[in-house]
Design a protein around this motif. Structure first.
Motif, PDB file in Angstrom:
ATOM      1  N   ASN A 139      41.474  34.227  45.110  1.00  0.00           N
ATOM      2  CA  ASN A 139      41.744  32.784  45.146  1.00  0.00           C
ATOM      3  C   ASN A 139      42.492  32.338  43.902  1.00  0.00           C
ATOM      4  O   ASN A 139      43.453  31.560  43.971  1.00  0.00           O
ATOM      5  N   SER A 140      42.058  32.844  42.756  1.00  0.00           N
ATOM      6  CA  SER A 140      42.680  32.478  41.479  1.00  0.00           C
ATOM      7  C   SER A 140      44.125  32.962  41.415  1.00  0.00           C
ATOM      8  O   SER A 140      45.028  32.211  41.048  1.00  0.00           O
ATOM      9  N   VAL A 141      44.344  34.229  41.774  1.00  0.00           N
ATOM     10  CA  VAL A 141      45.701  34.794  41.718  1.00  0.00           C
ATOM     11  C   VAL A 141      46.624  34.089  42.708  1.00  0.00           C
ATOM     12  O   VAL A 141      47.741  33.695  42.358  1.00  0.00           O
ATOM     13  N   SER A 142      46.164  33.896  43.925  1.00  0.00           N
ATOM     14  CA  SER A 142      46.992  33.262  44.952  1.00  0.00           C
ATOM     15  C   SER A 142      47.370  31.840  44.565  1.00  0.00           C
ATOM     16  O   SER A 142      48.495  31.393  44.787  1.00  0.00           O
ATOM     17  N   LYS A 143      46.427  31.124  43.972  1.00  0.00           N
ATOM     18  CA  LYS A 143      46.687  29.752  43.542  1.00  0.00           C
ATOM     19  C   LYS A 143      47.751  29.709  42.452  1.00  0.00           C
ATOM     20  O   LYS A 143      48.661  28.866  42.474  1.00  0.00           O
ATOM     21  N   SER A 179      45.012  34.615  31.820  1.00  0.00           N
ATOM     22  CA  SER A 179      44.083  33.659  31.214  1.00  0.00           C
ATOM     23  C   SER A 179      42.887  33.395  32.133  1.00  0.00           C
ATOM     24  O   SER A 179      41.742  33.331  31.688  1.00  0.00           O
ATOM     25  N   ASN A 180      43.167  33.270  33.436  1.00  0.00           N
ATOM     26  CA  ASN A 180      42.099  32.979  34.404  1.00  0.00           C
ATOM     27  C   ASN A 180      41.195  34.175  34.673  1.00  0.00           C
ATOM     28  O   ASN A 180      40.060  34.001  35.118  1.00  0.00           O
ATOM     29  N   PHE A 181      41.700  35.373  34.408  1.00  0.00           N
ATOM     30  CA  PHE A 181      40.992  36.590  34.799  1.00  0.00           C
ATOM     31  C   PHE A 181      39.600  36.668  34.180  1.00  0.00           C
ATOM     32  O   PHE A 181      38.629  37.058  34.833  1.00  0.00           O
ATOM     33  N   LYS A 182      39.499  36.272  32.928  1.00  0.00           N
ATOM     34  CA  LYS A 182      38.200  36.376  32.254  1.00  0.00           C
ATOM     35  C   LYS A 182      37.171  35.398  32.836  1.00  0.00           C
ATOM     36  O   LYS A 182      35.961  35.632  32.768  1.00  0.00           O
ATOM     37  N   TYR A 183      37.656  34.314  33.455  1.00  0.00           N
ATOM     38  CA  TYR A 183      36.729  33.333  34.019  1.00  0.00           C
ATOM     39  C   TYR A 183      36.189  33.743  35.389  1.00  0.00           C
ATOM     40  O   TYR A 183      35.167  33.226  35.824  1.00  0.00           O
ATOM     41  N   VAL A 184      36.885  34.663  36.062  1.00  0.00           N
ATOM     42  CA  VAL A 184      36.397  35.118  37.366  1.00  0.00           C
ATOM     43  C   VAL A 184      35.707  36.485  37.267  1.00  0.00           C
ATOM     44  O   VAL A 184      35.278  37.036  38.268  1.00  0.00           O
TER      45      VAL A 184
END
Length: 368
Positions: A139-143, A179-184
């Motif tokens: 979801n994070s990557v696609s967004k 940047s988002n990777f660590k949050y998921v």
């Protein structure tokens, strides 16, 4: 009928209007050769044109161009229309402006290609944790890809192949995904879980057989070999800094390969992919065949991958063996020998050290 894409390298004097006229001439006689011209792309900066044609065979495309105007293609490859659309955004001519005879298309086929690879630890969690992480990750990557106007060409649980028109959007997307990777990622698994992202740029038709193959191959190798997690080709760096006059890529966050490093990486992987599963391979041959002394090869490999020649070839074999296990291409002993290991016991020992699980346990966990 098959669909083909061809490449024309044109002279400096050729304009978008000239190419539109040539395309117009093709359409006049295409029926004589059983062809149907779908669309084309023209890059005024790089002086390249690419035609997309439905045709019985490559020769028909060649003959149509030759009879229409004499501008025969330098290269023709067969393509899949769905893949073309994913990379380039269309498979037909854009709508023509009103009151114009020619449909002048000044639309480059040059694209920035992103390859994303997550560690194999992605598939190492318990089922409920895996599904939760996988969902959050995708979801994070696609967004992020959608926000920065990327087009997903292919994806699976561990990999993405993405196309961008804008190098700046591609760079910003890389930084956002990282940047988002660590949050998921669950905190208990942060040390194990990694993401590698590479950016390269190029055109759809080269000397290779498949669309964007040359660009994709280098980007994939950058992901798999270079020790840093974010890697850009030298061309990406030049394009980004050209688009953003006052911006410099942060070398603490991103590794930018120099042309000599790209050349070495290509030379290295072309060689490795030919010999990786030969059990009689040794390091003396490794350096000699590549044209380096042992110390030169050691230094170059450490700088690029962080691994010694011995460890590099061992981990390459393990990576391929893991893929063979996952695809059930034989039992453990067969895969050990097919991957260049001299004994199943040594293979299992190396596999455990690398992945933290025995091959037999991996099969129990992942192969239904």
């Amino acid at each position: 009928m098959p669909i083909y894409m061809d490449r024309h390298d044109v002279s400096e004097t050729v304009t978008a209007e000239n190419v539109a006229q040539l395309h117009h001439e093709d359409l006049k006689i295409e029926h004589k050769f059983g062809c149907r011209g779908l669309t084309y792309w023209f890059d005024d900066k790089r002086k390249t044109a690419f035609c997309l044609v439905e045709a019985p065979n490559k020769q028909s495309v060649h003959d149509m161009h030759n009879h229409a105007h004499g501008e025969i293609p330098h290269r023709i490859i067969e393509v899949d229309e769905t893949i073309v659309e994913s990379f380039l955004g269309r498979i037909e001519d854009p709508e023509k402006a009103l009151n114009t005879e020619l449909n002048i298309i000044n639309d480059p086929a040059f694209r920035v290609i992103m390859v994303i690879e997550t560690s194999n630890y992605l598939n190492r969690l318990e089922a409920n944790q895996l599904s939760l992480f996988t969902k959050k990750f995708h979801n994070s990557v696609s967004k992020s890809i959608k926000y920065f106007k990327g087009s997903i060409v292919k994806k699976d649980n561990e990999n993405y192949l993405v196309s961008f028109k804008s190098v700046s959007n591609a760079v910003y997307c890389v930084l956002k995904i990282k940047s988002n990777f660590k949050y998921v990622t669950p905190k208990f698994d942060l040390s194990n879980r990694k993401i590698n992202i590479a950016l390269n740029a190029g055109v759809p038709v080269s000397d290779k057989e498949n669309i964007f193959e040359e660009t994709i191959v280098l980007a994939t190798r950058m992901c798999e070999v270079v020790k840093e997690q974010l890697v850009f080709s030298n061309e990406i760096k030049a394009l980004y800094e050209s688009e953003n006059r006052n911006a410099i890529i942060n070398t603490e966050l991103v590794k930018t390969l120099k042309p000599a490093e790209e050349k070495f990486l290509t030379q290295l992987m072309d060689y490795i992919e030919g010999i990786w599963n030969k059990p009689n391979f040794n390091i003396t041959n490794f350096s000699k065949d590549l044209g380096y002394s042992k110390s030169q090869l050691y230094r170059k490999l450490i700088n690029l991958s962080g691994k010694s020649p011995n460890n590099f070839i061992k981990e390459f074999r393990l990576h391929r063996a893991l893929d063979l296990l996952h695809k059930q291409h034989g039992n453990i002993s067969e895969i050990a020998y097919d991957s260049g290991f001299n004994s199943p016991a040594y293979f299992s020992k190396c596999f455990l050290e690398k992945y933290g699980v025995l091959p037999s346990k991996y099969i129990q966990q992942h192969i239904v």
